[in-house]
Scaffold this motif. Structure first.
Motif, short mmCIF file in Angstrom:
data_model
loop_
_atom_site.label_atom_id
_atom_site.label_comp_id
_atom_site.label_asym_id
_atom_site.label_seq_id
_atom_site.Cartn_x
_atom_site.Cartn_y
_atom_site.Cartn_z
N TYR A 1 -3.54 7.15 2.73
CA TYR A 1 -3.83 7.82 1.45
C TYR A 1 -4.56 6.92 0.44
CZ TYR A 1 -0.02 10.30 3.73
OH TYR A 1 0.79 10.91 4.67
N LEU A 2 -5.12 5.83 0.92
CA LEU A 2 -5.81 4.92 0.01
C LEU A 2 -7.16 5.49 -0.44
CD1 LEU A 2 -5.34 2.18 -1.35
CD2 LEU A 2 -6.52 1.10 0.59
N GLY A 3 -7.67 6.48 0.28
CA GLY A 3 -8.92 7.12 -0.09
C GLY A 3 -8.91 8.57 0.34
N VAL A 4 -9.88 9.33 -0.17
CA VAL A 4 -10.02 10.72 0.25
C VAL A 4 -11.50 10.99 0.53
CG1 VAL A 4 -10.10 11.49 -2.17
CG2 VAL A 4 -9.65 13.15 -0.36
N CYS A 5 -11.77 11.57 1.69
CA CYS A 5 -13.14 11.93 2.08
C CYS A 5 -13.40 13.38 1.68
CB CYS A 5 -13.34 11.78 3.58
SG CYS A 5 -13.12 10.11 4.20
N LEU A 6 -14.60 13.62 1.18
CA LEU A 6 -15.06 14.97 0.85
C LEU A 6 -16.34 15.20 1.64
CD1 LEU A 6 -14.52 14.72 -3.02
CD2 LEU A 6 -12.95 15.74 -1.34
N GLU A 7 -16.19 15.60 2.89
CA GLU A 7 -17.29 15.66 3.85
C GLU A 7 -17.93 17.05 3.83
OE1 GLU A 7 -15.84 14.01 7.70
OE2 GLU A 7 -14.03 13.62 6.52
N THR A 8 -18.99 17.18 3.03
CA THR A 8 -19.71 18.45 2.95
C THR A 8 -20.57 18.62 4.20
OG1 THR A 8 -21.42 17.34 1.65
CG2 THR A 8 -19.70 18.48 0.44
N ARG B 1 -4.47 2.05 -7.04
CA ARG B 1 -3.47 3.01 -6.59
C ARG B 1 -4.03 3.79 -5.41
NH1 ARG B 1 -4.22 3.35 -11.85
NH2 ARG B 1 -5.49 5.24 -11.71
N ASP B 2 -3.16 4.50 -4.71
CA ASP B 2 -3.69 5.38 -3.67
C ASP B 2 -4.16 6.69 -4.32
OD1 ASP B 2 -1.53 7.18 -3.96
OD2 ASP B 2 -0.37 6.22 -2.37
N LEU C 1 -14.14 3.05 -0.73
CA LEU C 1 -13.59 2.05 0.18
C LEU C 1 -14.71 1.41 0.98
CD1 LEU C 1 -11.07 3.72 -0.62
CD2 LEU C 1 -10.22 3.37 1.71
N GLY C 2 -14.67 0.09 1.06
CA GLY C 2 -15.68 -0.63 1.81
C GLY C 2 -15.28 -2.08 1.98
N PHE C 3 -16.00 -2.78 2.83
CA PHE C 3 -15.70 -4.18 3.12
C PHE C 3 -16.65 -5.12 2.38
CE2 PHE C 3 -14.30 -2.03 7.14
CZ PHE C 3 -12.95 -2.33 7.03
N LEU D 1 -4.82 5.69 7.99
CA LEU D 1 -5.58 4.50 7.61
C LEU D 1 -4.77 3.21 7.72
CD1 LEU D 1 -8.40 3.68 6.55
CD2 LEU D 1 -7.49 3.88 4.22
N GLU D 2 -3.47 3.31 7.77
CA GLU D 2 -2.63 2.10 7.80
C GLU D 2 -3.01 1.22 8.98
OE1 GLU D 2 2.09 0.79 7.93
OE2 GLU D 2 1.53 2.84 7.41
N ALA D 3 -3.29 -0.06 8.68
CA ALA D 3 -3.74 -0.99 9.72
C ALA D 3 -3.59 -2.42 9.20
CB ALA D 3 -5.21 -0.71 10.07
N PRO D 4 -3.57 -3.40 10.13
CA PRO D 4 -3.38 -4.80 9.73
C PRO D 4 -4.66 -5.49 9.28
CG PRO D 4 -3.46 -4.65 12.11
CD PRO D 4 -3.55 -3.23 11.60
N TYR D 5 -5.39 -4.88 8.36
CA TYR D 5 -6.57 -5.53 7.78
C TYR D 5 -6.65 -5.15 6.31
CZ TYR D 5 -8.92 -0.99 8.49
OH TYR D 5 -9.27 0.34 8.47
N SER D 6 -7.52 -5.84 5.59
CA SER D 6 -7.66 -5.60 4.16
C SER D 6 -9.00 -4.95 3.85
CB SER D 6 -7.53 -6.91 3.38
OG SER D 6 -6.22 -7.43 3.48
N ILE D 7 -9.01 -4.17 2.78
CA ILE D 7 -10.21 -3.52 2.28
C ILE D 7 -10.44 -4.06 0.87
CG2 ILE D 7 -11.33 -1.31 1.79
CD1 ILE D 7 -9.03 -0.04 3.52
N SER D 8 -11.42 -4.95 0.74
CA SER D 8 -11.68 -5.60 -0.55
C SER D 8 -10.42 -6.20 -1.14
CB SER D 8 -12.30 -4.60 -1.53
OG SER D 8 -13.53 -4.11 -1.04
N GLY D 9 -9.65 -6.86 -0.27
CA GLY D 9 -8.45 -7.56 -0.72
C GLY D 9 -7.19 -6.72 -0.77
N VAL D 10 -7.28 -5.44 -0.44
CA VAL D 10 -6.12 -4.55 -0.46
C VAL D 10 -5.78 -4.14 0.96
CG1 VAL D 10 -5.23 -2.33 -1.27
CG2 VAL D 10 -6.69 -3.70 -2.76
N ARG D 11 -4.51 -4.28 1.32
CA ARG D 11 -4.08 -3.93 2.68
C ARG D 11 -4.34 -2.45 2.97
NH1 ARG D 11 -0.73 -6.67 6.49
NH2 ARG D 11 -0.35 -5.24 8.23
#
Length: 352
Positions: free
Chosen positions: A307-314, A190-191, A55-57, A293-303
């Motif tokens: 659950y649109l992404g998952v972080c694996l923070e080691t 997909r999410d 996920l990125g802008f 994550l739900e918010a009124p902005y888009s991520i690379s054209g997707v609202r």
């Protein structure tokens, strides 16, 4: 192999640049000198189609105004520190309360929102970037001048390695991670709820209402936190288990690896055929399913949606300074902080 570079904006009178590493098979990794932000990772699916899996802008300015730490390095200390304070050798240090009354991901101006100095790396079978930042004594309340180096290195095995090194002139706290949100479906089609996660862990840290570890280490067996044989993220998202409900229906928990040393995490998406194998020397991985994550902005054209992404923070254990039984995150002047994690992307060629 090559490194591409382009100007993408300006931050506090400094140039913001995006660097793109390209390996011989066509995989690319892009990052900024701002916050060490990973903006894109392009890898093939089982049909050989290259798509972005993070996920990125598209516009740099969105990272300033909207980003929930997309792709960034967070520090000095990842996660929350209760009460935005801690003691070292009898002296109390008060930190920035950027999530009152607590301290989150290094503060109001953590490592995710500063310009890092850069040095390109070009080797026979790998390309990448070294990023440098000197965090001064008192930065966001932390003691000591901390010299930090982050190295991103892409090789021809479709592996991205991230290595952190830190050196301080005064006893301090250090616990760094990279906060990339992965989505292996490609281009956010997909999410991540049907992604399958598997890892070598039989315990997880219980969280309190403030989402900070209580100090209790719980057995994961017979709970939605047992990933040893693989589990769809949806099982935790849909679960009525109190710890899943607490964090907004999903995961936002440190999962403790079963052994010290090298440990692995596997994330897979059956439909695209993509898998991600994560190998790390850290004692735990914080799995966050983007429950808020739900918010009124888009991520690379997707609202933006949950659950649109998952972080694996080691990383090390969150809020370790307040729990003596946890592995320490104290860095002494004579020691070197060292953390390394490798992300290997591949796709199976079998049908779904």
């Amino acid at each position: 192999m090559e490194i591409l570079e382009r100007w993408v904006g300006q931050y506090q009178d400094e140039m913001v640049r995006e660097y793109t590493f390209v390996n011989d098979s066509g995989m690319t990794v892009s990052c900024l000198n701002f916050g060490c932000v990973i903006t894109k990772i392009m890898v093939p699916d089982r049909q050989g189609k290259f798509e972005n899996v993070v996920l990125g802008f598209e516009e740099f300015e969105d990272y300033l105004d909207l980003s929930p730490y997309f792709g960034a390095v967070v520090g000095r200390v990842a996660g929350r520190i209760q009460g935005a304070r801690f003691e070292l050798d009898g002296q109390e240090y008060r930190l920035a309360e950027n999530q009152p009354p607590n301290h989150l991901h290094g503060g109001k101006k953590g490592f995710n929102s500063v310009i890092w100095k850069t040095e390109k790396i070009v080797e026979e079978h790998a390309v990448g970037l070294k990023l440098f930042y000197l965090s001064p004594d008192g930065d966001e309340g932390y003691p000591g001048n901390l010299e930090t180096t982050v190295t991103y290195l892409l090789n021809n095995k479709n592996e991205l390695s991230i290595t952190f090194k830190g050196k301080t002139d005064q006893k301090t706290l250090v616990n760094l991670n990279n906060h990339t949100y992965f989505n292996l479906s490609g281009n956010l089609k997909r999410d991540c709820s049907e992604h399958i996660l598997q890892l070598e862990s039989d315990r997880f840290l219980e969280l309190g209402a403030d989402l900070i570890p209580t100090g209790r280490v719980l057995a994961s067996r017979n709970t939605p936190f047992d990933f040893q044989h693989g589990r769809r993220l949806s099982t935790g998202i849909q679960s009525s288990y109190p710890q899943n409900v607490l964090v907004g229906k999903g995961y936002d928990h440190p999962l403790v690896f079963t052994k010290e040393g090298e440990n692995t995490v596997m994330l897979s998406d059956e439909e695209s055929g993509r898998s991600l194998l994560v190998t790390t020397n850290q004692p735990c991985v914080v799995v966050y399913t983007a429950n808020h994550l739900e918010a009124p902005y888009s991520i690379s054209g997707v609202r933006a949606r949950n659950y649109l992404g998952v972080c694996l923070e080691t990383q090390g254990f969150p809020d370790a300074i307040h729990h003596p039984a946890f592995p320490t995150v104290i860095l002494e002047p004579q020691d070197l902080y060292y953390s390394t994690t490798t992300y290997r992307f591949f796709a199976n060629t079998l049908g779904v």
